[in-house]
Design an enzyme around this catalytic site. Structure first.
Site, PDB file in Angstrom:
ATOM      1  N   HIS A 467     -47.379   8.937 -21.011  1.00 11.40           N
ATOM      2  CA  HIS A 467     -46.511   7.958 -20.361  1.00 11.40           C
ATOM      3  C   HIS A 467     -47.267   6.659 -20.065  1.00 11.40           C
ATOM      4  O   HIS A 467     -46.853   5.573 -20.468  1.00 11.40           O
ATOM      5  CB  HIS A 467     -45.962   8.555 -19.060  1.00 11.40           C
ATOM      6  CG  HIS A 467     -45.113   7.608 -18.273  1.00 11.40           C
ATOM      7  ND1 HIS A 467     -43.747   7.665 -18.282  1.00 11.40           N
ATOM      8  CD2 HIS A 467     -45.432   6.566 -17.464  1.00 11.40           C
ATOM      9  CE1 HIS A 467     -43.262   6.695 -17.524  1.00 11.40           C
ATOM     10  NE2 HIS A 467     -44.273   6.022 -17.007  1.00 11.40           N
ATOM     11  N   GLU A 468     -48.388   6.811 -19.364  1.00 10.33           N
ATOM     12  CA  GLU A 468     -49.146   5.612 -18.994  1.00 10.33           C
ATOM     13  C   GLU A 468     -49.691   4.912 -20.228  1.00 10.33           C
ATOM     14  O   GLU A 468     -49.797   3.691 -20.259  1.00 10.33           O
ATOM     15  CB  GLU A 468     -50.274   5.965 -18.020  1.00 10.33           C
ATOM     16  CG  GLU A 468     -49.800   6.522 -16.679  1.00 10.33           C
ATOM     17  CD  GLU A 468     -48.736   5.672 -15.990  1.00 10.33           C
ATOM     18  OE1 GLU A 468     -48.737   4.437 -16.188  1.00 10.33           O
ATOM     19  OE2 GLU A 468     -47.890   6.237 -15.266  1.00 10.33           O
ATOM     20  N   HIS A 471     -47.184   2.561 -21.587  1.00 13.12           N
ATOM     21  CA  HIS A 471     -47.265   1.264 -20.892  1.00 13.12           C
ATOM     22  C   HIS A 471     -48.447   0.452 -21.427  1.00 13.12           C
ATOM     23  O   HIS A 471     -48.353  -0.761 -21.623  1.00 13.12           O
ATOM     24  CB  HIS A 471     -47.492   1.475 -19.397  1.00 13.12           C
ATOM     25  CG  HIS A 471     -46.285   1.898 -18.618  1.00 13.12           C
ATOM     26  ND1 HIS A 471     -45.088   1.220 -18.657  1.00 13.12           N
ATOM     27  CD2 HIS A 471     -46.100   2.913 -17.731  1.00 13.12           C
ATOM     28  CE1 HIS A 471     -44.214   1.816 -17.838  1.00 13.12           C
ATOM     29  NE2 HIS A 471     -44.806   2.849 -17.272  1.00 13.12           N
ATOM     30  N   HIS A 474     -47.729  -1.222 -24.559  1.00 17.77           N
ATOM     31  CA  HIS A 474     -46.845  -2.357 -24.310  1.00 17.77           C
ATOM     32  C   HIS A 474     -47.694  -3.591 -23.961  1.00 17.77           C
ATOM     33  O   HIS A 474     -47.405  -4.708 -24.392  1.00 17.77           O
ATOM     34  CB  HIS A 474     -45.898  -2.000 -23.152  1.00 17.77           C
ATOM     35  CG  HIS A 474     -44.624  -2.790 -23.094  1.00 17.77           C
ATOM     36  ND1 HIS A 474     -43.739  -2.659 -22.052  1.00 17.77           N
ATOM     37  CD2 HIS A 474     -44.096  -3.703 -23.919  1.00 17.77           C
ATOM     38  CE1 HIS A 474     -42.717  -3.469 -22.252  1.00 17.77           C
ATOM     39  NE2 HIS A 474     -42.906  -4.114 -23.396  1.00 17.77           N
TER      40      HIS A 474
HETATM   41 ZN   LIG Z   1     -44.093   4.295 -15.896  1.00 17.03          ZN
END
Ligand SMILES: [Zn+2]
Length: 678
Positions: A467-468, A471, A474
């Site tokens: 998940h991280e 990010h 991104h």
């Molecule tokens: Zn998040």
């Protein structure tokens, strides 16, 4: 004072990496002071320019303003989260209101707003490119939403509110951290019944870090207390741990957050009224993908009832399991995890201890890197000669796999320690931009995995890692020209899409077969264990969904109060949960007194964002499944466009050009194993 202050000279490490070996707490105050001074001078010069406003001399000039302050703040706030100490915390308390004041001086500067308004009014005649048009529109909106268009008195009040809120939210976070750090459950050998080896080892490690050699310590970090609640057969100790965990910020005394909540919520309601909105939720939602509170409530309620029914069914199963095990009486919140784990074990013949040997941290890191290589064509190489702020942190160079061109740096800081705040998060030491010159990003991921050797993760931990890292990608892949549009600077309810969609590649059998290998034998996870594990994930979705959705609904409710001056957070929470029909045994993911997302982070009236993004990620990953290839090259390329775009385009437009249509909710319900409401 400035002699030897690393913020006042260029950084000469490779890639302009922060000289962590030279930066000391005492460097921050003078650097923050000078940064604010220079920043204000930059903005005043733009506002006071004798030339007529142009996009270049106003909007682009603002992108260049306050560079020193940006540099100091990014290092300061990252260190204060990842590796803080009393000096840094004191500086944070001292400077939060000053920084709020600084921001208010800029956003409420009438001459600056006049120039931006003039440009905004004739924006269609300026010959702007798409990203520039969006930058101008959002800049104008930012001023308006900060109160720049209000009368003098209202503007002063807006500034005072921001300043006071900054102080209160800083205190809120510090109180939670203090409660987490002070509380510890010290156990003797005889208190460990039911705990698997990895939980014992982590507790022994935590004890030795606290100078309690030979004992065992459970802390209030999720990674410590949750496994304890899942396995300890000592009901009294479970109750004690559960109550301490859910009462963070609600213990009375110096670290109690109830008064802070009341004041923050009242200030936010006043701020919304000043700006012409009925409630803070209306104000907040106006600038999101969802647009209105009712759109958010629609989604949350669509999920609530099926999840509640599912949780009640889970409760019955868990209650029978408990009764069969000889427990008389109704299960309480501190019993749920223990018996749920036993049901999981009985039904799917599965427990975390069986799975963890296949989830070695190093292998999961390799899995997330290799996934990025296959999807997006970037490679990662650890570098060892850059100075870091803590020996547990690692830094990697990210390069384009085809051209070897430098893309950015990625710092990974995986382990829990008392100087780190709880949770997992991504942040930037430097954001990318391709404007006056190309500046490459330095992105960091923090987690709070218990430190042990070997470091074995649960499946959920591995998901957090992915998940991280979503990010992080991104931030790393951003091609946005302007700093304020870089990477994760997107609408709050879109920002979880790149992170959550990335989690799907962990659960893909293609990934698990290759990377979920036993840390001792090197064998791949057995096919039938994999099937059982993926099946078992659906059990407990009622519980998980309610825990999250109740927190999201309370966030919406508390920020929809029109007259919260006499709000009693405790009663408010109790009443709201009762109205929702929340089973008491489930428990919220975050109770209000320690809900840092709302009261010390940027998620006020925004905690729903995770589920909003989940609609997108479940629906979006379906595209790969429909294509029959989780690495489908064409889809990967279109997905990469989203990671590269930052905030240069409207999020729905971005999603539609990836998916070919607007998102549907069905995939989310299916993914959570919830039946759609009748
Ligand atoms: Zn998040």
């Amino acid at each position: 004072m400035s002699a030897g202050n690393p913020f006042f000279s260029p950084w000469t490490n490779a890639f302009g990496f922060p000289p962590f070996d030279l930066i000391k707490p005492e460097h921050f105050p003078p650097a923050l002071d000078r940064g604010m001074e220079e920043g204000l001078a930059d903005f005043d010069a733009i506002a006071g320019s004798a030339e007529a406003p142009t996009f270049a001399n106003t909007i682009e000039a603002m992108e260049q303003a306050g560079r020193l302050l940006d540099r100091v703040c990014s290092v300061f706030f990252n260190l204060n989260s990842s590796h803080t100490n009393e000096e840094l915390e004191a500086i944070a308390r001292d400077y939060s209101p000053k920084l709020a004041q600084y921001n208010a001086k800029i956003s409420l500067n009438p001459a600056l707003f006049a120039r931006v308004s003039e440009l905004y009014a004739k924006r269609c005649e300026l010959g702007l490119e798409t990203d520039q048009m969006r930058l101008l529109e959002r800049s104008y909106l930012g001023f308006v939403r900060s109160g720049a268009a209000l009368g003098e008195d209202a503007k002063l009040r807006m500034a005072a509110i921001s300043e006071r809120t900054a102080t209160l939210t800083t205190l809120f976070g510090q109180h939670v951290q203090a409660d987490e750090q002070t509380w510890q459950l010290v156990l003797e050998e005889g208190d460990l019944d039911g705990l698997p080896d990895y939980v014992r080892e982590a507790a022994a490690q935590a004890a030795s870090e606290r100078g309690l050699e030979g004992k065992y310590v459970i802390t209030l970090l999720r990674s410590s207390v949750e496994p304890f609640l899942t396995f300890s057969t000592n009901r009294d100790l479970r109750e004690k741990a559960y109550k301490a965990w859910t009462n963070r910020g609600a213990n009375g005394g110096d670290t109690d957050n109830h008064d802070l909540i009341r004041e923050i919520v009242a200030l936010r309601a006043e701020q919304a009224r000043l700006l012409g909105y009925a409630t803070y939720a209306d104000y907040k939602l106006d600038d999101t993908m969802a647009k209105t509170p009712s759109a958010v409530l629609d989604l949350l309620h669509q999920v609530w009832e099926p999840a509640r029914l599912q949780a009640l069914a889970e409760r019955d199963v868990i209650q029978s399991e408990a009764s069969a095990a000889g427990f008389s009486g109704a299960i309480a919140a501190w019993d749920w995890r223990l018996y749920a784990e036993r049901v999981r074990k009985a039904r799917f013949d599965l427990d975390d201890a069986e799975i963890k040997p296949y989830f070695l941290l190093e292998n999961m890191v390799r899995a997330m890197f290799d996934t990025a290589t296959r999807l997006f064509g970037v490679k990662f190489r650890e570098i060892s000669d850059l100075p870091l702020y803590h020996p547990d942190a690692k830094v990697y160079e990210v390069v384009d796999a085809a051209t070897s061109e430098h893309v950015g740096l990625f710092i990974q800081d995986n382990f829990a320690r008392s100087s780190k705040r709880s949770g997992a998060w991504m942040s930037a030491y430097r954001s990318s931009e391709f404007f006056a010159e190309a500046i490459t990003p330095i992105i960091v991921n923090n987690s709070n995995f218990a430190k042990s050797k070997p470091s074995l993760l649960t499946f959920n931990d591995s998901e957090t890692l992915f998940h991280e890292f979503g990010h992080a990608l991104h931030g790393l892949l951003s091609k946005a020209r302007y700093p304020s549009q870089s990477g994760t600077c997107v609408r709050r309810d879109f920002v979880e899409f790149p992170s959550q969609v990335y989690e799907h590649w962990l659960a893909a059998p293609e990934t698990l077969r290759t990377y979920a290998v036993h840390y001792e034998t090197g064998e791949s996870i057995p096919e039938e264990l994999l099937t059982r594990m993926l099946e078992a994930r659906k059990f407990g979705q009622g519980f998980n969904t309610l825990a999250y959705t109740s927190s999201a609904l309370l966030d919406m409710e508390i920020h929809s109060q029109t007259n919260p001056d006499n709000l009693d957070p405790e009663a408010f929470e109790r009443d709201a949960l009762e109205r929702l029909g929340m089973p008491a045994e489930v428990g919220m993911m975050h109770r209000l007194p320690h809900f840092k997302h709302l009261f010390s982070g940027g998620y006020a009236a925004g905690y729903y964002s995770y589920m909003w993004s989940e609609v997108l990620d479940a629906d979006g990953f379906d595209a790969f499944k429909e294509a029959g290839d989780v690495f489908d090259p064409e889809l990967s390329r279109r997905l990469k466009d989203i990671y590269e775009a930052g905030d240069t385009r409207d999020p729905m437009e971005l999603y539609v050009s990836f998916r070919g249509r607007e998102p549907k909710t069905e995939a989310l319900l299916r993914h959570r194993g919830l039946a759609a409401a009748e």
